[in-house]
Design a protein around this motif. Structure first.
Motif, PDB file in Angstrom:
ATOM      1  N   ARG A 183     -23.347 -25.321  42.210  1.00 34.17           N
ATOM      2  CA  ARG A 183     -22.891 -24.368  41.192  1.00 34.17           C
ATOM      3  C   ARG A 183     -23.879 -23.217  41.036  1.00 34.17           C
ATOM      4  N   THR A 184     -23.395 -22.149  40.454  1.00 38.53           N
ATOM      5  CA  THR A 184     -24.228 -20.989  40.161  1.00 38.53           C
ATOM      6  C   THR A 184     -24.957 -21.235  38.850  1.00 38.53           C
ATOM      7  N   VAL A 185     -26.285 -21.091  38.883  1.00 39.82           N
ATOM      8  CA  VAL A 185     -27.118 -21.387  37.721  1.00 39.82           C
ATOM      9  C   VAL A 185     -28.011 -20.192  37.437  1.00 39.82           C
ATOM     10  N   GLN A 186     -28.215 -19.935  36.150  1.00 40.68           N
ATOM     11  CA  GLN A 186     -29.141 -18.899  35.713  1.00 40.68           C
ATOM     12  C   GLN A 186     -30.155 -19.545  34.781  1.00 40.68           C
ATOM     13  N   GLY A 243     -28.873 -17.957  40.853  1.00 41.03           N
ATOM     14  CA  GLY A 243     -28.353 -18.158  42.188  1.00 41.03           C
ATOM     15  C   GLY A 243     -27.531 -19.413  42.312  1.00 41.03           C
ATOM     16  N   GLU A 244     -27.078 -19.660  43.520  1.00 40.21           N
ATOM     17  CA  GLU A 244     -26.274 -20.838  43.837  1.00 40.21           C
ATOM     18  C   GLU A 244     -27.226 -21.991  44.157  1.00 40.21           C
ATOM     19  N   PHE A 245     -27.025 -23.125  43.500  1.00 37.18           N
ATOM     20  CA  PHE A 245     -27.864 -24.305  43.726  1.00 37.18           C
ATOM     21  C   PHE A 245     -26.986 -25.439  44.229  1.00 37.18           C
ATOM     22  N   SER A 246     -27.526 -26.207  45.165  1.00 41.07           N
ATOM     23  CA  SER A 246     -26.782 -27.325  45.745  1.00 41.07           C
ATOM     24  C   SER A 246     -26.889 -28.555  44.845  1.00 41.07           C
ATOM     25  N   THR A 247     -26.231 -29.607  45.257  1.00 39.81           N
ATOM     26  CA  THR A 247     -26.281 -30.877  44.540  1.00 39.81           C
ATOM     27  C   THR A 247     -27.688 -31.454  44.611  1.00 39.81           C
ATOM     28  N   GLY A 248     -28.151 -32.047  43.497  1.00 44.13           N
ATOM     29  CA  GLY A 248     -29.461 -32.687  43.480  1.00 44.13           C
ATOM     30  C   GLY A 248     -30.408 -32.056  42.488  1.00 44.13           C
TER      31      GLY A 248
END
Length: 130
Positions: free
Chosen positions: A68-71, A88-93
């Motif tokens: 998901r996109t996180v700020q 930015g876009e962050f992956s699972t984990g």
């Protein structure tokens, strides 16, 4: 009504059956009300800093159960946005975002995590060595 053994058994069975029906009805009601329960998988988890006082470079840790996109934001004591730390876009984990507190004055601040469906924050005290 006399207190005979058959009468006591009948009253006990009726009471037990009534309690059982109430428990079953309660469980069905809870299940029905929880149908639209919000899944934890839709949210990120933002963790507090391990120390009470932040200094130098801090590590902001959060986990995401799906990409998901996180700020990540820095807010002052009155909850006003001071700076976007990372976006930015962050992956699972699990993810660590580093921030240098030397760029701000000592005091109380908040760091927040914001997604399209979530806004959560944690408080921190900044005291940099002089």
């Amino acid at each position: 009504m006399k207190y005979t053994l058959p009468n006591i058994l009948i009253v006990s069975l009726i009471c037990s059956l009534s309690i059982l029906i109430i428990v079953i009805a309660y469980r069905k009601l809870i299940r029905h009300l929880g149908k639209d329960y919000i899944s934890k998988e839709d949210f990120c988890v933002l963790y507090s800093l391990e120390t009470d006082i932040a200094s130098d470079i801090i590590e902001i840790y959060f986990t995401a159960s799906k990409p998901r996109t996180v700020q990540i934001n820095l807010l002052d004591a009155s909850m006003k946005l001071m700076q976007v730390i990372k976006e930015g876009e962050f992956s699972t984990g699990g993810h660590i975002v580093r921030f240098d507190t030397k760029s701000i004055e000592d005091g109380y601040y908040f760091f927040s995590l914001q997604t399209d469906n979530q806004h959560t924050m944690k408080k921190m005290t900044v005291r940099n060595p002089k």
